[in-house]
Design an enzyme around this catalytic site. Structure first.
Site, PDB file in Angstrom:
ATOM      1  N   HIS A 247     -84.281  22.839 -78.767  1.00 57.09           N
ATOM      2  CA  HIS A 247     -85.142  21.775 -79.282  1.00 57.09           C
ATOM      3  C   HIS A 247     -84.326  20.673 -79.964  1.00 57.09           C
ATOM      4  O   HIS A 247     -84.833  19.981 -80.838  1.00 57.09           O
ATOM      5  CB  HIS A 247     -86.149  22.330 -80.296  1.00 57.09           C
TER       6      HIS A 247
ATOM      7  N   GLU B 273     -95.561  20.772 -68.440  1.00 58.35           N
ATOM      8  CA  GLU B 273     -94.791  19.524 -68.357  1.00 58.35           C
ATOM      9  C   GLU B 273     -94.730  18.956 -66.943  1.00 58.35           C
ATOM     10  O   GLU B 273     -94.707  17.740 -66.750  1.00 58.35           O
ATOM     11  CB  GLU B 273     -93.372  19.724 -68.900  1.00 58.35           C
TER      12      GLU B 273
END
Lengths: 325, 331
Positions: free
Chosen positions: A129, A60
């Site tokens: 998540h 990321e």
């Protein structure tokens, strides 16, 4: 006009953005041949090829940093973070690099970077998540943060984000991917930073985004049957936030309710309430009501997660309580 | 990993001419003079916060940047005054930035750690260790997508090879074979910690193997050797052959920052490195090549007067108008 899902609206917006401007490219994990973890980028790689839709390693920081670097040279990257929570991995790239770069160089650079993040709870993905992550970035001047809560807004705000000269965090609520709505071929553009009045009403202003906007809308319908008219405002952008539209509504209704899918501390809802109290105290007939999730991470088990998320019933009940005050 | 051992006294093809070398000498003396002036200004409270000087590392900055051409880009660390000046930023505007003047490179909003001059290809100095390697990779990605043959040069320190963003960036550049030259200035200390206490390999260039790119270690105090190694890496990058990890072995004459006296250094270490000071070494090389002593003296005199003039002009400039606080947040 067509009836499409929220996810299809975003997919179509990406396709149209890629077709409109050769400088636009997509970058992320498994977004090319695989079509993305949520299949939101399906078909884009097939149409535009590997130089417009780039698969990366699970990195990321590199995804966001590479987007920044490419934007410095005039590209318009669209980075995907598969789950919004993964922004924690690249927090520095977003908060310290992307947000501050223009300012600390005295305006020498512009960074038209869009970052797509799959946000929100409700589907049993558990704590890492499921968070609504936009609140992490409210304190980062230099960023713009959009949180589309309808099919039409998802399309229009994505196009606006990619055309914007500044960095935009584009939060997609994954609990809404299959929600349907109408999308017109000549949909009017939506300006980043402008709220929308979803429903007019005279008794109470309710401010909500994404999944909470959907629930607040249904709560408003139930209340209307009882003679309570809710004015539902969706800010659509939470940085910068459209205090004018919200404030003007409170001036009419004298009551403010914020419904948000997050703990209260450090949230956009808390900012809205603080601002309304500071600027429009005289307009209020009652203290602002903040309907938030508990101050806990998002739990996994179905019953726990359901209880964690503000429900349609809870929203309606708390509004009744406020007005009965 | 290979060690570049070519002696710089034997001229090889592509080496700088005597005139170019005189220009490089002048730039290195300017950087040294600039840093000394900043240190004095700091002790007079004319510099805010912190500042990180690169005395002793001038050959890395000047040698590597001399291998670039217009259109290429450079990003560096908070110890980046030398690299930004080596790209051609004005002494006056660089001084002005650190002194917090409106005429500064960043209008006084960046300061010592964020020197940026996009016009000369200096895309930024970064104060979060290692955070700029992903950005350097993105600059190279744009060059690849736009087929410009531009190269991205990225300076970073030995300490940053232990932070995560560096791993992600080297890996991405490696897998995509992007046109980046990763130049690690190994000055033996990460802040106050000696390299062996933080890093389990002695030669940082060894780490390149894990990213599928060549790793080269070079004497970072030999400006000609640095130029050769970087020129080769730049040529590889332009030819589409991918990134290179260059380790320039060098030494920080001063402490980490501000008034750090660097007492953690073993006795005699600084003195040994001063014998390899890159500036006298380049002067000796020029003399060996037969360049007139007067020309060398002239380069020094020109550098010293340019620094003095730049500093005086920067000092005379005004502070940023307070209204500027609200500008440059959004485009």
């Amino acid at each position: 006009m067509s009836e499409v899902t929220y996810k299809e609206a975003i997919r179509r917006a990406m396709e149209d953005a890629l077709a409109e401007d050769d400088r636009v490219f997509m970058i992320g994990e498994d977004i090319a041949a695989a079509g993305g973890a949520f299949k939101a980028t399906e078909g884009l790689w097939e149409r535009f090829g590997g130089e417009r839709v780039l698969d990366t390693p699970i990195s990321e920081q590199a995804i966001v940093g590479a987007s920044i670097g490419a934007a410095l040279k005039g590209r318009r990257p669209v980075a995907e973070l598969m789950f919004a929570d993964f922004a924690g991995v690249c927090f520095d790239q977003i908060a310290n690099q992307l947000a501050k770069y223009r300012y600390m160089t005295g305006g020498q650079v512009t960074l038209p970077v869009t970052i797509r993040l799959a946000n929100g709870a409700g589907a049993g993905f558990a704590s890492q998540h499921s968070q609504t992550v936009e609140n992490w970035f409210l304190n980062c001047p230099g960023l713009k943060i959009v949180v589309p809560g309808s099919v039409a807004d998802a399309y229009a705000l994505f196009r606006a984000a990619v055309r914007d000269e500044d960095p935009v965090l584009f939060f997609e609520h994954k609990g809404m991917y299959n929600a349907k709505g109408s999308l017109t071929d000549d949909a009017p553009p939506v300006e980043i930073g402008r709220a929308a009045v979803i429903r007019s009403g005279e008794h109470v202003t309710v401010v909500a985004t994404q999944l909470m906007r959907q629930r607040a809308e249904r709560a408003a319908q139930a209340l209307a049957a009882e003679g309570v008219e809710v004015e539902l405002v969706d800010p659509r952008t939470v940085l910068p936030i459209d205090f004018e539209t919200i404030g003007a509504s409170v001036d009419r209704t004298a009551h403010l309710v914020v419904v948000q899918e997050s703990p209260l501390a450090g949230s956009w809802g808390a900012t809205v309430a603080a601002r309304v109290v500071a600027d429009r105290f005289e307009s209020l007939d009652a203290p602002p009501l903040l309907i938030s999730a508990p101050d806990t991470p998002v739990p996994y088990a179905g019953g726990l997660e359901e209880a964690w998320l503000p429900s349609e019933q809870r929203i309606a009940d708390e509004i009744r309580g406020l007005l009965a005050g | 990993m290979r060690l570049d051992t070519t002696s710089s006294s034997a001229v090889v093809e592509g080496d700088p001419t005597d005139d170019e070398l005189l220009g490089m000498l002048r730039r290195m003396i300017e950087i040294r003079g600039f840093e000394d002036e900043i240190q004095r200004a700091f002790t007079k409270n004319l510099v805010r916060g912190s500042t990180h000087l690169c005395n002793g590392q001038e050959a890395c900055a000047v040698g590597a940047c001399s291998a670039l051409r217009p259109g290429d880009s450079m990003v560096c660390t908070y110890r980046g005054h030398g690299a930004v000046l080596a790209m051609g930023a004005s002494l006056e505007r660089t001084f002005a930035e650190i002194l917090g003047r409106e005429t500064g490179l960043c209008r006084g909003k960046g300061g010592s750690m964020h020197l940026t001059d996009v016009e000369v290809g200096a895309y930024g100095s970064f104060a979060i260790v290692g955070a700029h390697l992903p950005i350097a990779t993105g600059l190279a990605l744009a060059a690849r997508l736009d087929r410009t043959e531009a190269v991205s040069l990225c300076f970073f320190g030995d300490g940053s090879t232990n932070i995560g963003a560096v791993h992600e960036a080297l890996n991405l550049a490696g897998i995509w074979r992007l046109p980046v030259v990763f130049f690690c200035e190994n000055n033996l200390y990460g802040e106050y910690s000696p390299l062996p206490s933080t890093t389990p390999v002695e030669q940082l260039a060894d780490r390149a193997a894990g990213y599928g790119m060549p790793g080269v270690r070079v004497d970072g105090n030999d400006v000609v050797a640095v130029r050769r190694v970087v020129a080769e890496a730049v040529a590889r990058a332009r030819a589409g052959e991918g990134p290179t990890f260059v380790e320039g072995l060098t030494y920080r004459h001063r402490g980490h920052s501000r008034t750090d006296p660097a007492k953690y250094r073993p006795a005699g270490e600084l003195e040994r490195w001063l014998e390899h000071d890159p500036i006298p070494r380049l002067e000796a090389l020029l003399a060996e090549r037969g360049v007139a002593a007067a020309a060398i003296a002239q380069a020094r005199a020109d550098a010293e007067s340019a620094v003095a003039e730049g500093y005086a002009a920067a000092l005379a400039a005004s502070a940023p108008a307070v209204e500027l606080i609200h500008e440059d947040v959004y485009a």
